[in-house]
Design an enzyme around this catalytic site. Sequence first.
Site, short mmCIF file in Angstrom:
data_model
loop_
_atom_site.label_atom_id
_atom_site.label_comp_id
_atom_site.label_asym_id
_atom_site.label_seq_id
_atom_site.Cartn_x
_atom_site.Cartn_y
_atom_site.Cartn_z
N GLU A 16 0.83 -1.20 0.00
CA GLU A 16 0.00 0.00 0.00
C GLU A 16 0.87 1.26 0.00
O GLU A 16 1.95 1.28 0.58
CB GLU A 16 -0.91 0.00 1.22
N CYS B 38 5.57 -5.44 15.62
CA CYS B 38 5.16 -4.69 16.80
C CYS B 38 3.70 -5.04 17.13
O CYS B 38 2.90 -5.26 16.22
CB CYS B 38 5.29 -3.19 16.55
N CYS C 244 0.66 -3.02 15.42
CA CYS C 244 0.70 -2.67 13.99
C CYS C 244 0.14 -3.79 13.11
O CYS C 244 0.51 -4.95 13.27
CB CYS C 244 2.15 -2.37 13.60
N CYS D 163 3.32 8.45 1.38
CA CYS D 163 3.77 7.55 2.44
C CYS D 163 4.07 6.21 1.75
O CYS D 163 3.16 5.53 1.29
CB CYS D 163 2.66 7.42 3.47
N CYS E 17 -1.77 5.42 10.12
CA CYS E 17 -0.58 4.72 10.59
C CYS E 17 -0.95 3.38 11.21
O CYS E 17 -1.84 3.31 12.05
CB CYS E 17 0.11 5.53 11.67
N CYS F 208 6.45 -7.21 7.36
CA CYS F 208 7.52 -6.67 8.22
C CYS F 208 7.86 -7.70 9.27
O CYS F 208 6.99 -8.30 9.90
CB CYS F 208 7.06 -5.38 8.89
N1 SAH Z 1 8.60 0.38 10.34
C1 SAH Z 1 8.80 1.76 10.53
C2 SAH Z 1 8.00 2.63 9.56
C3 SAH Z 1 6.57 2.22 9.27
S1 SAH Z 1 5.38 2.40 10.54
C4 SAH Z 1 8.51 2.17 11.94
O1 SAH Z 1 7.94 1.38 12.68
O2 SAH Z 1 8.90 3.26 12.33
C5 SAH Z 1 5.05 4.15 10.59
C6 SAH Z 1 4.58 4.63 11.98
O3 SAH Z 1 3.25 4.16 12.27
C7 SAH Z 1 5.47 4.11 13.09
O4 SAH Z 1 5.80 5.15 13.98
C8 SAH Z 1 4.58 3.10 13.74
O5 SAH Z 1 4.96 2.83 15.04
C9 SAH Z 1 3.22 3.74 13.61
N2 SAH Z 1 2.11 2.82 13.88
C10 SAH Z 1 2.07 1.48 13.73
N3 SAH Z 1 0.88 0.98 14.13
C11 SAH Z 1 0.16 2.03 14.56
C12 SAH Z 1 -1.18 2.17 15.06
N4 SAH Z 1 -1.98 1.13 15.21
N5 SAH Z 1 -1.61 3.43 15.38
C13 SAH Z 1 -0.80 4.50 15.18
N6 SAH Z 1 0.44 4.42 14.69
C14 SAH Z 1 0.92 3.20 14.40
FE1 SF4 Z 2 7.12 -3.10 11.22
FE2 SF4 Z 2 4.76 -2.03 11.89
FE3 SF4 Z 2 6.69 -2.28 13.73
FE4 SF4 Z 2 6.98 -0.47 11.76
S1 SF4 Z 2 5.41 -0.45 13.36
S2 SF4 Z 2 8.53 -1.92 12.51
S3 SF4 Z 2 5.97 -1.56 10.06
S4 SF4 Z 2 5.65 -3.96 12.66
#
Ligand code: SAH
Ligand code: SF4
Length: 339
Positions: free
Chosen positions: A90, A116, A119, A105, A331, A112
């Site tokens: 996406e 986390c 996410c 973006c 995000c 990934c």
């Molecule tokens: N992998 C990288 C970049 C992609 S994620 C990273 O983690 O930084 C981009 C941003 O979205 C990151 O700061 C991530 O922590 C945030 N993000 C992920 N899941 C989210 C959620 N459910 N609500 C808000 N932000 C989220």
């Molecule tokens: Fe990967 Fe999502 Fe964690 Fe970013 S926030 S490192 S995209 S799992």
Amino acid sequence: MKILSGLNLNEIEQITDELGASKFRARQIHNWIYLKSVREIDEMTDLSVKFREELKKAATVSDTKIKVKQESSDGTLKYLLEFPDGECVETVLMRFDNRANLTACVSSQVGCAVNCSFCATGKRGFIRNLSYKEIIEQVLTIQRDTGLKVTNIVFMGQGEPLLNLDNVLKAMEIFNENFQIGARRITVSTSGIIPGIARLAENDMQSTLAISLHAHNHETRAKLMQIENKYPMPELKKALKNYIEKTGRRITIEYLLIKDLNDTLESAKQLVNYIHDLKCNVNLIPYNPTEKNDYQKPSGNSIMRFKSLLEQSGKKVTVRLERGADIDAACGQLRGKVS
Ligand code: SAH
Ligand code: SF4
């Protein structure tokens, strides 16, 4: 068949050389691809019809398909793009009413590995890295589809850019040289991959580095992000200090605010303690709900309270505007599949 998107001027010259055309033709093709964002060779109207026919036998503009396109009520566009091997990612285009900026973006990986807990991307696991061409193709596809020129890029789509750093750096170079998007208009967001941060420091990166810190101490961060066990906060801080010293750049600390978990007075104090001697701005990201976890969004009041506590420590703090939540483009909501 050669794909023109993603080629630099030298590479396009090789094609025009093979066709016995002048280097000037290569420059024209380059402009059509990167600045005028054409979809078809036939749209390159300053090339003769005869030359276009020859070029069409040797090359095509792109092999990436728009599988789904959705528009949010706030104007945010989300694309699901499909590459020739069938994998999808996406890409989101954000327009802010009060600014001329158009921010893309982009994704850096399919899935990934960091996984986390908050996410949606991580839930799929890691599928594969994107090539630099696939990264820039995301921006070209948006430009071709909207007829607009992207002005800013954030590596905040799917994937961990610092685990695909060769391709990310090469894409950044092309954004710079071919799209004329300056390094300062590019932001790379990372979950805190220390060897990658060290490499960016050595490279003297002039783009903005954003760190997904999201927690005020080791225990909470480890709960949210497994990567904390591999690259814990004290070591991360050393890497960030080194980066700031080497590049002279101010970094962004991203902090996901989750109700009752990391939005309390005590967490604000501990966060200030961690960042007070880092040259940084803070970007607060209210949690966007995704399936399969119990986290909740904080209230507007607690976001504002947290913000002012950080501001009292002298930091510049912004709250990230939620974009495209109605189409799951915000995000953490990108999953890279249709439904
Ligand atoms: N992998 C990288 C970049 C992609 S994620 C990273 O983690 O930084 C981009 C941003 O979205 C990151 O700061 C991530 O922590 C945030 N993000 C992920 N899941 C989210 C959620 N459910 N609500 C808000 N932000 C989220
Ligand atoms: Fe990967 Fe999502 Fe964690 Fe970013 S926030 S490192 S995209 S799992």
